[in-house]
Design an enzyme around this catalytic site. Structure first.
Site, PDB file in Angstrom:
ATOM      1  N   GLU A 166       1.804 -10.182   0.344  1.00 60.84           N
ATOM      2  CA  GLU A 166       2.174  -8.766   0.328  1.00 60.84           C
ATOM      3  C   GLU A 166       3.657  -8.678   0.711  1.00 60.84           C
ATOM      4  O   GLU A 166       4.275  -9.673   1.099  1.00 60.84           O
ATOM      5  CB  GLU A 166       1.301  -7.965   1.315  1.00 60.84           C
TER       6      GLU A 166
ATOM      7  N   ASP B  70       0.849  -1.201   0.000  1.00 64.23           N
ATOM      8  CA  ASP B  70       0.000   0.000   0.000  1.00 64.23           C
ATOM      9  C   ASP B  70       0.886   1.253   0.000  1.00 64.23           C
ATOM     10  O   ASP B  70       2.105   1.171   0.129  1.00 64.23           O
ATOM     11  CB  ASP B  70      -0.970  -0.012   1.200  1.00 64.23           C
TER      12      ASP B  70
ATOM     13  N   HIS C 268       1.389  -8.822  -3.719  1.00 70.70           N
ATOM     14  CA  HIS C 268       0.380  -7.778  -3.463  1.00 70.70           C
ATOM     15  C   HIS C 268       1.156  -6.483  -3.248  1.00 70.70           C
ATOM     16  O   HIS C 268       1.460  -6.080  -2.121  1.00 70.70           O
ATOM     17  CB  HIS C 268      -0.449  -8.146  -2.236  1.00 70.70           C
TER      18      HIS C 268
ATOM     19  N   ASP D 158       0.836 -17.274  -4.661  1.00 68.74           N
ATOM     20  CA  ASP D 158       1.521 -16.223  -5.428  1.00 68.74           C
ATOM     21  C   ASP D 158       0.509 -15.535  -6.333  1.00 68.74           C
ATOM     22  O   ASP D 158       0.516 -15.728  -7.546  1.00 68.74           O
ATOM     23  CB  ASP D 158       2.684 -16.804  -6.238  1.00 68.74           C
TER      24      ASP D 158
HETATM   25  O1  G3I Z   1      -2.435 -10.263  18.694  1.00 71.62           O
HETATM   26  C1  G3I Z   1      -3.082 -11.468  18.270  1.00 71.62           C
HETATM   27  C2  G3I Z   1      -2.614 -12.627  19.100  1.00 71.62           C
HETATM   28  O2  G3I Z   1      -3.006 -12.419  20.437  1.00 71.62           O
HETATM   29  C3  G3I Z   1      -3.194 -13.917  18.548  1.00 71.62           C
HETATM   30  O3  G3I Z   1      -2.655 -15.013  19.229  1.00 71.62           O
HETATM   31  C4  G3I Z   1      -2.856 -14.047  17.059  1.00 71.62           C
HETATM   32  C5  G3I Z   1      -3.494 -15.257  16.435  1.00 71.62           C
HETATM   33  O4  G3I Z   1      -3.402 -15.212  15.024  1.00 71.62           O
HETATM   34  O5  G3I Z   1      -3.309 -12.921  16.371  1.00 71.62           O
HETATM   35  C6  G3I Z   1      -2.721 -11.730  16.829  1.00 71.62           C
HETATM   36  O6  G3I Z   1      -3.168 -10.661  16.045  1.00 71.62           O
HETATM   37  C7  G3I Z   1      -2.677 -10.599  14.733  1.00 71.62           C
HETATM   38  C8  G3I Z   1      -1.948  -9.278  14.560  1.00 71.62           C
HETATM   39  O7  G3I Z   1      -1.547  -9.132  13.229  1.00 71.62           O
HETATM   40  C9  G3I Z   1      -0.713  -9.186  15.444  1.00 71.62           C
HETATM   41  O8  G3I Z   1       0.254 -10.116  15.068  1.00 71.62           O
HETATM   42  C10 G3I Z   1      -3.840 -10.681  13.760  1.00 71.62           C
HETATM   43  O9  G3I Z   1      -4.426 -11.949  13.832  1.00 71.62           O
HETATM   44  C11 G3I Z   1      -3.393 -10.407  12.358  1.00 71.62           C
HETATM   45  O10 G3I Z   1      -4.494 -10.327  11.500  1.00 71.62           O
HETATM   46  C12 G3I Z   1      -2.610  -9.108  12.302  1.00 71.62           C
HETATM   47  O11 G3I Z   1      -2.078  -8.998  10.996  1.00 71.62           O
HETATM   48  C13 G3I Z   1      -1.534  -7.725  10.670  1.00 71.62           C
HETATM   49  C14 G3I Z   1      -2.261  -7.160   9.442  1.00 71.62           C
HETATM   50  O12 G3I Z   1      -1.650  -5.955   9.043  1.00 71.62           O
HETATM   51  C15 G3I Z   1      -3.727  -6.901   9.687  1.00 71.62           C
HETATM   52  O13 G3I Z   1      -3.903  -5.955  10.676  1.00 71.62           O
HETATM   53  C16 G3I Z   1      -0.064  -7.931  10.351  1.00 71.62           C
HETATM   54  O14 G3I Z   1       0.625  -8.287  11.547  1.00 71.62           O
HETATM   55  C17 G3I Z   1       0.528  -6.650   9.785  1.00 71.62           C
HETATM   56  O15 G3I Z   1       1.831  -6.948   9.322  1.00 71.62           O
HETATM   57  C18 G3I Z   1      -0.314  -6.135   8.624  1.00 71.62           C
HETATM   58  O16 G3I Z   1       0.211  -4.907   8.246  1.00 71.62           O
HETATM   59  C19 G3I Z   1      -0.274  -4.333   7.033  1.00 71.62           C
HETATM   60  C20 G3I Z   1      -0.708  -2.912   7.360  1.00 71.62           C
HETATM   61  O17 G3I Z   1      -1.813  -2.962   8.217  1.00 71.62           O
HETATM   62  C21 G3I Z   1      -0.993  -2.108   6.100  1.00 71.62           C
HETATM   63  N1  G3I Z   1       0.105  -2.151   5.200  1.00 71.62           N
HETATM   64  C22 G3I Z   1       0.452  -3.500   4.807  1.00 71.62           C
HETATM   65  C23 G3I Z   1       0.852  -4.319   6.008  1.00 71.62           C
HETATM   66  C24 G3I Z   1       1.316  -5.701   5.616  1.00 71.62           C
HETATM   67  O18 G3I Z   1       0.296  -6.572   5.254  1.00 71.62           O
HETATM   68  O1  9MR Z   2      -3.819  -3.468  -0.034  1.00 68.04           O
HETATM   69  C1  9MR Z   2      -4.139  -3.580   1.339  1.00 68.04           C
HETATM   70  C2  9MR Z   2      -2.970  -4.164   2.087  1.00 68.04           C
HETATM   71  O2  9MR Z   2      -1.873  -3.295   2.037  1.00 68.04           O
HETATM   72  C3  9MR Z   2      -3.353  -4.478   3.516  1.00 68.04           C
HETATM   73  O3  9MR Z   2      -2.341  -5.221   4.148  1.00 68.04           O
HETATM   74  C4  9MR Z   2      -4.629  -5.269   3.567  1.00 68.04           C
HETATM   75  C5  9MR Z   2      -5.099  -5.496   4.986  1.00 68.04           C
HETATM   76  O4  9MR Z   2      -5.347  -4.298   5.619  1.00 68.04           O
HETATM   77  O5  9MR Z   2      -5.655  -4.628   2.861  1.00 68.04           O
HETATM   78  C6  9MR Z   2      -5.360  -4.421   1.496  1.00 68.04           C
HETATM   79  O6  9MR Z   2      -6.411  -3.739   0.898  1.00 68.04           O
HETATM   80  C7  9MR Z   2      -7.577  -4.489   0.654  1.00 68.04           C
HETATM   81  C8  9MR Z   2      -8.634  -4.124   1.681  1.00 68.04           C
HETATM   82  O7  9MR Z   2      -8.260  -4.466   2.965  1.00 68.04           O
HETATM   83  C9  9MR Z   2      -9.952  -4.789   1.319  1.00 68.04           C
HETATM   84  N1  9MR Z   2     -10.344  -4.448  -0.016  1.00 68.04           N
HETATM   85  C10 9MR Z   2      -9.360  -4.837  -1.032  1.00 68.04           C
HETATM   86  C11 9MR Z   2      -8.056  -4.123  -0.756  1.00 68.04           C
HETATM   87  C12 9MR Z   2      -7.027  -4.455  -1.825  1.00 68.04           C
HETATM   88  O8  9MR Z   2      -6.928  -5.801  -2.063  1.00 68.04           O
END
Ligand code: G3I
Ligand code: 9MR
Length: 600
Positions: free
Chosen positions: A571, A195, A520, A562
């Site tokens: 991503e 993103d 992604h 992939d």
């Molecule tokens: O904290 C809980 C933990 O208590 C539990 O045991 C575990 C079980 O799966 O989940 C933990 O929470 C997770 C959290 O990350 C912390 O690790 C969530 O399930 C998981 O969905 C969450 O994923 C994060 C994701 O964003 C969604 O919020 C990823 O770590 C994080 O790297 C990712 O970051 C995104 C940014 O928001 C937007 N930009 C892209 C980036 C990479 O995908």
């Molecule tokens: O592109 C977004 C990515 O960077 C984030 O990790 C992810 C989870 O927050 O979300 C992606 O965006 C998607 C959104 O959450 C839902 N609609 C489709 C978007 C693009 O695939």
């Protein structure tokens, strides 16, 4: 029987002809099946005197493997496959091909009768150097506000992305001196991931990891060049790259009170277009304790590094330290201000739906910030805070769990910390060695003979960063103990990331024979170039599959797709690349010290 000398010579000739033909034909007959997806291997290669392992998945009739030339004519090594192991986190059966004792430099295949051969790999010094350089260069391609010229970016050259010179104070971030709608300028930095937003919390661990890589291996990095515009300016490129993001981070601090905004963001994720193509309004949103303490840690660490580069970067080290101390003061006044995006959206508009990086436990951030500030300033007030958190639990680092970053730094400077007694140092050292020993105890039983993947919990969103961070911890264990075996285990995880895993992918774009083609990553999708932007580590297997895309394989070890759709496993992100940079470069830096390679 005719036994004249002529006949005898004829028979001798035929005998040699027969065996010569057999030797020539035999391997090509046996190995004619081509590349086999059943053979998983580091797709770059191995050091001459380092460990060398390939894994064969599925059924194998043969119990023998060979190392062959890449034309399959010469068989240079023959070994036995290990007994079968059953994986706990997929239905795969694995067998190990260990050819560590084969030390001859060159390009080879691992070949198995009835199965086929591996991708080509190299045995040589600097075997992982392409991944080491590419993973660092990956950050250059994420730079937000400058054009990427062809001489640095090759076929991925592009114009500048977001300028971020007109960024609005979101109502959640309003203060007396900066009411909602105030315009600030917060240019530069790296895009976080696939993103186009910029998040301070995630920049925190990313910068801490890159700066620590430099602090742990300064001599190595002083020679490492990545062909970026700053190359040759008298500052190592790892620092040049980090400084590009550091300067952005500094703009995210409110100069009026020292607090730091959580992110610079669109209200919603951009479409899949080139960087800067959309002109959606950009905001800085609510300040938070996690963002501010991460900022304090990074700027304190940067200050002590950059003080050695005041000729090239006048004033920067001082600005960093001043910013760090100011952010600390804000945090003292706001010790528990969570960034809770859902709650924020109930109160303010527009609603912000980009990444949250929300964290509600700040003990680890307090510890890390106090540690970095203490190391840089030796001021006892920071020691008092870190001391009060010493007994907190510390585990493998991640964006919301940074206590271990404080351990790493304190141990790095353990000889120069007036208030930190040897009992504390030993206690922290033991913690790290205990984790490392726990990792390595179970490797023999693990299906890919790696540290990664011994627990189902390893396979989370960004699981590849778990593998890389385990590798970093093992490098630290080596530095603390001097025991080379820890480097072997760190290398097992690097081999995992570069191909020796259940998916068979080399997870770093542009590296190896089979790497992700459809990450992604908005730019890679939109740029019209077939190959994705190189040097980016994809998230990796994640059975959570929160993207709800189609996955051919869904088990913990194999739940990777992939495809552009699959943001939960495919991503890329700056906090995942950083431990990859650390690990690949650390192993490259150590190859002679640990006896993998001889000086040439
Ligand atoms: O904290 C809980 C933990 O208590 C539990 O045991 C575990 C079980 O799966 O989940 C933990 O929470 C997770 C959290 O990350 C912390 O690790 C969530 O399930 C998981 O969905 C969450 O994923 C994060 C994701 O964003 C969604 O919020 C990823 O770590 C994080 O790297 C990712 O970051 C995104 C940014 O928001 C937007 N930009 C892209 C980036 C990479 O995908
Ligand atoms: O592109 C977004 C990515 O960077 C984030 O990790 C992810 C989870 O927050 O979300 C992606 O965006 C998607 C959104 O959450 C839902 N609609 C489709 C978007 C693009 O695939």
């Amino acid at each position: 029987m005719n036994t004249t000398p002529k006949h005898f010579l004829n028979r001798l000739f035929n005998y040699f002809l027969y065996w010569t033909l057999i030797i020539l034909i035999f391997p090509s007959l046996t190995f004619s099946q081509g590349v086999s997806a059943q053979i998983k291997i580091n797709q770059l290669g191995f050091y001459p005197k380092g460990p060398k392992i390939a894994i064969v998945t599925g059924d194998s009739v043969s119990s023998i493997f060979y190392v062959t030339s890449t034309n399959l004519r010469d068989t240079l090594y023959k070994g036995n496959l290990s007994p079968e192991k059953r994986s706990a986190y997929s239905s795969l059966i694995t067998r190990t091909a260990d050819f560590s004792s084969f030390t001859t430099e060159g390009n080879y295949f691992v070949s198995i009768p009835e199965i086929g051969h591996s991708y080509v790999f190299e045995i040589n010094n600097n075997a992982n150097r392409p991944a080491a350089i590419a993973s660092l260069k990956g950050y250059f391609y994420q730079r937000v506000s400058m054009p990427l010229e062809e001489k640095y970016a090759g076929k991925w050259h592009r114009s500048a992305g977001h300028t971020d010179t007109v960024v609005y104070i979101h109502p959640s971030a309003a203060s007396e001196k900066r009411p909602a709608g105030t315009v600030i300028s917060t240019p530069g930095g790296w895009y976080d991931a696939g993103d186009y937003n910029k998040y301070i919390v995630n920049s925190g661990i990313t910068m801490g990891t890159l700066l620590s890589a430099y602090e742990d291996f300064p001599d190595y990095y002083s020679d490492l060049k990545t062909n970026i515009p700053e190359t040759g300016n008298g500052v190592p490129d790892v620092l040049n790259e980090a400084i590009y993001n550091l300067r952005w981070m500094l703009t995210m601090q409110d100069p009026n009170d020292g607090g730091v905004y959580n992110k610079c963001t669109n209200a919603a994720f951009d479409a899949f277009v080139m960087p800067g193509a959309t002109k959606a309004t950009r905001y800085v949103v609510q300040k938070g304790t996690a963002a501010t303490l991460d900022f304090a840690a990074v700027t304190a660490q940067a200050a002590r590094i950059l003080i050695n580069y005041t000729n090239q970067l006048p004033g920067l080290a001082d600005s960093c330290l001043a910013a760090s101390e100011k952010s600390w003061i804000w945090a003292l006044a706001n010790p528990h201000l969570e960034y809770n995006q859902a709650l924020m959206n109930q109160k303010f508009s527009p609603a912000i739906t980009t990444g949250g990086y929300g964290d509600n436990n700040f003990d680890d951030e307090w510890f890390w910030a106090a540690a970095e500030l203490y190391i840089t300033t030796k001021n006892k007030r920071y020691f008092d805070t870190l001391g009060s958190h010493l007994k907190d639990q510390v585990t493998l680092p991640s964006w919301n769990n940074v206590g271990m970053m404080g351990y790493y730094s304190l141990l790095r400077f353990s000889k120069n910390l007036p208030d930190v007694g040897s009992d504390i140092i030993e206690w922290m050292k033991d913690k790290i060695l205990n984790i490392a020993n726990e990792y390595i105890a179970h490797v023999p039983g693990s299906p890919f003979s790696t540290v990664m993947g011994q627990s189902k919990k390893d396979f989370i969103w960004g699981s590849n960063s778990v593998a890389a961070n385990q590798g970093v911890l093992l490098i630290k264990a080596y530095q603390l103990s001097g025991d080379k075996k820890y480097v072997d285990y760190a290398l097992s995880n690097l081999d995992y990331l570069l191909g020796r895993n259940a998916t068979g992918y080399c997870f770093l774009t542009g590296i190896g024979s089979r790497s992700p083609m459809f990450p992604h990553h908005r730019e890679s999708t939109a740029d019209g170039v077939t190959d994705p932007v190189p040097g980016l580590l994809v998230g990796g297997p994640n059975p959570g599959m929160q993207d709800h895309c189609t996955y051919e394989f869904k088990e913990p070890e194999t739940a990777y797709s992939d495809s552009v759709c699959a943001y939960a496993s495919n991503e890329i992100a700056i906090n995942w690349n950083a431990p990859m940079v650390y690990l690949t470069n650390a192993i490259e830096a150590l190859q002679q010290e640990v006896g993998y390679a001889e000086k040439k």
